[in-house]
Design a protein around this motif. Structure first.
Motif, PDB file in Angstrom:
ATOM      1  N   GLY A 215      52.814  30.527  32.185  1.00 14.16           N
ATOM      2  CA  GLY A 215      51.706  31.600  32.130  1.00 14.16           C
ATOM      3  C   GLY A 215      50.260  30.949  31.165  1.00 14.16           C
ATOM      4  N   ASN A 216      50.489  30.408  30.340  1.00 15.41           N
ATOM      5  CA  ASN A 216      49.556  30.183  29.186  1.00 15.41           C
ATOM      6  C   ASN A 216      48.860  28.782  29.482  1.00 15.41           C
ATOM      7  N   ILE A 217      49.280  28.122  30.918  1.00 15.07           N
ATOM      8  CA  ILE A 217      48.674  26.908  31.087  1.00 15.07           C
ATOM      9  C   ILE A 217      48.221  27.474  32.116  1.00 15.07           C
ATOM     10  N   TRP A 218      48.903  27.601  33.252  1.00 14.55           N
ATOM     11  CA  TRP A 218      48.540  27.763  34.918  1.00 14.55           C
ATOM     12  C   TRP A 218      48.837  29.421  35.110  1.00 14.55           C
ATOM     13  N   ARG A 219      48.261  30.058  35.622  1.00 15.65           N
ATOM     14  CA  ARG A 219      48.793  31.426  36.863  1.00 15.65           C
ATOM     15  C   ARG A 219      48.528  31.111  37.991  1.00 15.65           C
ATOM     16  N   GLY A 220      49.616  30.903  39.225  1.00 15.66           N
ATOM     17  CA  GLY A 220      49.293  30.430  40.116  1.00 15.66           C
ATOM     18  C   GLY A 220      48.458  31.961  41.172  1.00 15.66           C
ATOM     19  N   ALA A 221      48.970  33.100  40.582  1.00 12.46           N
ATOM     20  CA  ALA A 221      48.593  34.671  41.308  1.00 12.46           C
ATOM     21  C   ALA A 221      46.883  34.324  41.359  1.00 12.46           C
ATOM     22  N   ASP A 222      46.430  33.777  39.986  1.00 17.96           N
ATOM     23  CA  ASP A 222      44.389  33.609  40.517  1.00 17.96           C
ATOM     24  C   ASP A 222      44.211  32.298  40.570  1.00 17.96           C
ATOM     25  N   TYR A 223      44.859  31.493  40.923  1.00 16.73           N
ATOM     26  CA  TYR A 223      44.129  30.241  41.745  1.00 16.73           C
ATOM     27  C   TYR A 223      44.259  31.568  43.402  1.00 16.73           C
ATOM     28  N   GLU A 224      45.005  31.683  43.694  1.00 14.54           N
ATOM     29  CA  GLU A 224      45.649  32.395  45.418  1.00 14.54           C
ATOM     30  C   GLU A 224      43.884  32.848  45.195  1.00 14.54           C
ATOM     31  N   LYS A 225      43.787  33.861  44.224  1.00 15.35           N
ATOM     32  CA  LYS A 225      42.420  35.174  44.071  1.00 15.35           C
ATOM     33  C   LYS A 225      41.418  34.306  44.404  1.00 15.35           C
TER      34      LYS A 225
END
Length: 122
Positions: free
Chosen positions: A56-66
């Motif tokens: 989560g410090n590099i990439w958060r899948g949920a953020d990009y789904e939004k």
């Protein structure tokens, strides 16, 4: 714990690796975590320790789904972030003499990786 063997699973949040930075990996945090793990291993040498680290410090899948990215693609990118963090903590642990066995399962990414290779070749 004398006379018995126990296994402990330690889950490190990727966000914990940010430290005082806004993004990425703080080397001081990695070294601190490695030293704390080393202390535990010294105090309990029979302990089997498994370590899982997030991304989560590099990439958060949920953020990009939004913002419209396909969730499965966003999550696959997150798996790569998890691998990056795993390599980083591995380096800090090995530098202070903690041997480890690393398991990375690429099978979940295999189809996408082949597709990218095929697309780039043709």
């Amino acid at each position: 714990m004398s006379g018995s063997s126990r296994t402990v699973l330690l889950k490190l949040s990727g966000e914990a690796l940010v430290g005082s930075k806004k993004f990425g990996i703080d080397k001081e945090i990695l070294d601190y975590l490695a030293s704390e793990i080393h202390k535990v291993k010294e105090e309990f040498p029979e302990l089997k320790l498994s370590l899982v680290v997030g991304g989560g410090n590099i990439w958060r899948g949920a953020d990009y789904e939004k913002v419209g990215m396909d969730r499965s693609v966003a999550d696959q990118a997150g798996m790569l972030a998890t691998m990056i963090n795993g390599l980083a903590i591995q380096d800090s642990l090995e530098k202070i003499g903690i041997p480890l066995y690393k398991r990375i399962d690429f099978s979940l990414l295999e189809t996408k990786i082949r597709w990218f290779q095929f697309d780039l070749i043709n």
